[in-house]
Design a protein around this motif. Structure first.
Motif, PDB file in Angstrom:
ATOM      1  N   TYR A  13       0.800  -1.229   0.000  1.00 36.42           N
ATOM      2  CA  TYR A  13       0.000   0.000   0.000  1.00 36.42           C
ATOM      3  C   TYR A  13       0.831   1.277   0.000  1.00 36.42           C
ATOM      4  O   TYR A  13       0.286   2.371  -0.052  1.00 36.42           O
ATOM      5  CB  TYR A  13      -0.911   0.026   1.235  1.00 36.42           C
ATOM      6  CG  TYR A  13      -2.006  -0.997   1.206  1.00 36.42           C
ATOM      7  CD1 TYR A  13      -3.034  -0.919   0.268  1.00 36.42           C
ATOM      8  CD2 TYR A  13      -2.029  -2.045   2.119  1.00 36.42           C
ATOM      9  CE1 TYR A  13      -4.046  -1.858   0.247  1.00 36.42           C
ATOM     10  CE2 TYR A  13      -3.043  -2.992   2.100  1.00 36.42           C
ATOM     11  CZ  TYR A  13      -4.048  -2.890   1.168  1.00 36.42           C
ATOM     12  OH  TYR A  13      -5.055  -3.816   1.142  1.00 36.42           O
ATOM     13  N   ASN A  14       2.154   1.155   0.087  1.00 35.98           N
ATOM     14  CA  ASN A  14       2.980   2.356   0.210  1.00 35.98           C
ATOM     15  C   ASN A  14       3.249   2.983  -1.155  1.00 35.98           C
ATOM     16  O   ASN A  14       3.634   2.293  -2.104  1.00 35.98           O
ATOM     17  CB  ASN A  14       4.311   1.990   0.894  1.00 35.98           C
ATOM     18  CG  ASN A  14       5.036   3.220   1.390  1.00 35.98           C
ATOM     19  OD1 ASN A  14       5.471   4.051   0.615  1.00 35.98           O
ATOM     20  ND2 ASN A  14       5.142   3.338   2.700  1.00 35.98           N
ATOM     21  N   LYS A  15       3.029   4.277  -1.223  1.00 37.35           N
ATOM     22  CA  LYS A  15       3.388   5.006  -2.431  1.00 37.35           C
ATOM     23  C   LYS A  15       3.959   6.364  -2.022  1.00 37.35           C
ATOM     24  O   LYS A  15       3.286   7.122  -1.329  1.00 37.35           O
ATOM     25  CB  LYS A  15       2.163   5.185  -3.338  1.00 37.35           C
ATOM     26  CG  LYS A  15       2.540   5.669  -4.728  1.00 37.35           C
ATOM     27  CD  LYS A  15       1.384   5.610  -5.695  1.00 37.35           C
ATOM     28  CE  LYS A  15       1.217   4.210  -6.256  1.00 37.35           C
ATOM     29  NZ  LYS A  15       0.128   4.137  -7.249  1.00 37.35           N
ATOM     30  N   CYS A  19       0.243   6.326   2.314  1.00 36.16           N
ATOM     31  CA  CYS A  19      -0.491   5.060   2.383  1.00 36.16           C
ATOM     32  C   CYS A  19      -1.724   5.133   1.486  1.00 36.16           C
ATOM     33  O   CYS A  19      -2.501   6.081   1.561  1.00 36.16           O
ATOM     34  CB  CYS A  19      -0.915   4.789   3.823  1.00 36.16           C
ATOM     35  SG  CYS A  19      -1.825   3.245   4.005  1.00 36.16           S
ATOM     36  N   THR A  20      -1.898   4.126   0.650  1.00 35.32           N
ATOM     37  CA  THR A  20      -3.029   4.101  -0.283  1.00 35.32           C
ATOM     38  C   THR A  20      -4.172   3.213   0.211  1.00 35.32           C
ATOM     39  O   THR A  20      -5.195   3.097  -0.466  1.00 35.32           O
ATOM     40  CB  THR A  20      -2.575   3.571  -1.658  1.00 35.32           C
ATOM     41  OG1 THR A  20      -2.183   2.208  -1.514  1.00 35.32           O
ATOM     42  CG2 THR A  20      -1.416   4.392  -2.216  1.00 35.32           C
ATOM     43  N   SER A  52      -0.148  -1.215  -5.249  1.00 36.40           N
ATOM     44  CA  SER A  52      -1.435  -0.529  -5.244  1.00 36.40           C
ATOM     45  C   SER A  52      -1.483   0.540  -6.329  1.00 36.40           C
ATOM     46  O   SER A  52      -0.533   1.278  -6.530  1.00 36.40           O
ATOM     47  CB  SER A  52      -1.656   0.119  -3.880  1.00 36.40           C
ATOM     48  OG  SER A  52      -2.806   0.905  -3.910  1.00 36.40           O
ATOM     49  N   ASN A  54      -3.719   2.925  -6.302  1.00 36.19           N
ATOM     50  CA  ASN A  54      -4.323   4.125  -5.728  1.00 36.19           C
ATOM     51  C   ASN A  54      -3.264   5.159  -5.349  1.00 36.19           C
ATOM     52  O   ASN A  54      -2.085   4.848  -5.248  1.00 36.19           O
ATOM     53  CB  ASN A  54      -5.135   3.762  -4.480  1.00 36.19           C
ATOM     54  CG  ASN A  54      -6.284   2.852  -4.834  1.00 36.19           C
ATOM     55  OD1 ASN A  54      -6.848   2.949  -5.911  1.00 36.19           O
ATOM     56  ND2 ASN A  54      -6.612   1.945  -3.932  1.00 36.19           N
ATOM     57  N   GLU A  55      -3.713   6.380  -5.119  1.00 35.87           N
ATOM     58  CA  GLU A  55      -2.835   7.450  -4.641  1.00 35.87           C
ATOM     59  C   GLU A  55      -2.914   7.497  -3.113  1.00 35.87           C
ATOM     60  O   GLU A  55      -3.937   7.129  -2.528  1.00 35.87           O
ATOM     61  CB  GLU A  55      -3.285   8.790  -5.221  1.00 35.87           C
ATOM     62  CG  GLU A  55      -2.979   8.943  -6.703  1.00 35.87           C
ATOM     63  CD  GLU A  55      -1.480   8.903  -6.984  1.00 35.87           C
ATOM     64  OE1 GLU A  55      -0.728   9.637  -6.319  1.00 35.87           O
ATOM     65  OE2 GLU A  55      -1.064   8.120  -7.866  1.00 35.87           O
ATOM     66  N   PRO A  56      -1.860   7.985  -2.465  1.00 37.29           N
ATOM     67  CA  PRO A  56      -1.911   8.123  -1.008  1.00 37.29           C
ATOM     68  C   PRO A  56      -3.084   9.006  -0.587  1.00 37.29           C
ATOM     69  O   PRO A  56      -3.427   9.960  -1.284  1.00 37.29           O
ATOM     70  CB  PRO A  56      -0.580   8.807  -0.667  1.00 37.29           C
ATOM     71  CG  PRO A  56       0.300   8.495  -1.802  1.00 37.29           C
ATOM     72  CD  PRO A  56      -0.570   8.406  -3.018  1.00 37.29           C
ATOM     73  N   LYS A  57      -3.667   8.689   0.538  1.00 35.04           N
ATOM     74  CA  LYS A  57      -4.809   9.449   1.034  1.00 35.04           C
ATOM     75  C   LYS A  57      -4.347  10.381   2.165  1.00 35.04           C
ATOM     76  O   LYS A  57      -3.342  10.125   2.798  1.00 35.04           O
ATOM     77  CB  LYS A  57      -5.865   8.492   1.579  1.00 35.04           C
ATOM     78  CG  LYS A  57      -6.430   7.570   0.518  1.00 35.04           C
ATOM     79  CD  LYS A  57      -7.259   6.479   1.149  1.00 35.04           C
ATOM     80  CE  LYS A  57      -8.331   7.044   2.051  1.00 35.04           C
ATOM     81  NZ  LYS A  57      -9.625   6.409   1.903  1.00 35.04           N
ATOM     82  N   THR A  60      -7.162   8.935   6.000  1.00 30.10           N
ATOM     83  CA  THR A  60      -7.405   7.503   6.162  1.00 30.10           C
ATOM     84  C   THR A  60      -8.075   7.193   7.498  1.00 30.10           C
ATOM     85  O   THR A  60      -7.567   7.600   8.545  1.00 30.10           O
ATOM     86  CB  THR A  60      -6.065   6.739   6.090  1.00 30.10           C
ATOM     87  OG1 THR A  60      -5.381   7.134   4.904  1.00 30.10           O
ATOM     88  CG2 THR A  60      -6.282   5.234   6.085  1.00 30.10           C
TER      89      THR A  60
END
Ligand code: SF4
Length: 102
Positions: A13-15, A19-20, A52, A54-57, A60
């Motif tokens: 999940y790390n980007k 965290c995504t 992942s 997705n982009e980091p949020k 969260t």
């Protein structure tokens, strides 16, 4: 809800140190210090596994079992941002929430 800075760069999940994951769970019901907590949502990024998309949020939702932490409100984290550490972790036990405070 919090913005998560995470040094566990080998987590699925790390980007870009964000965290995504749609939500995370921090464990450590009996934790008296940061190193006794862990990110239970960690999944090791294995070779060939697509990371992942997705982009980091920045908001969260965090379920947190570390009920001795000052930011814990009824098993929810109320901090505005948190730091998860655990470079090169292979399992959740090698991660921790550095924002934990008693
Ligand atoms: S270790 Fe936890 S906080 Fe860090 S990227 Fe993975 S799921 Fe998110």
């Amino acid at each position: 809800m919090a913005e998560i800075k995470c040094t566990v760069t080998n987590c699925y999940y790390n980007k870009r140190l964000g965290c995504t994951a749609p939500t995370i769970t921090v464990d450590g019901r009996n934790a008296d210090e940061s190193r006794s907590t862990k990110c239970d949502t960690f999944i090791e990024q294995k070779p060939g596994m697509r990371s992942s998309v997705n982009e980091p949020k920045d908001n969260t939702p965090i379920s947190c079992m570390a009920v001795k932490c000052v930011y814990n409100d009824d098993e929810r984290c109320e901090a505005t941002d948190i730091v998860i550490n655990g470079k090169n972790a292979k399992e959740p036990e090698e991660t921790s929430c550095s924002t934990f405070r008693t």
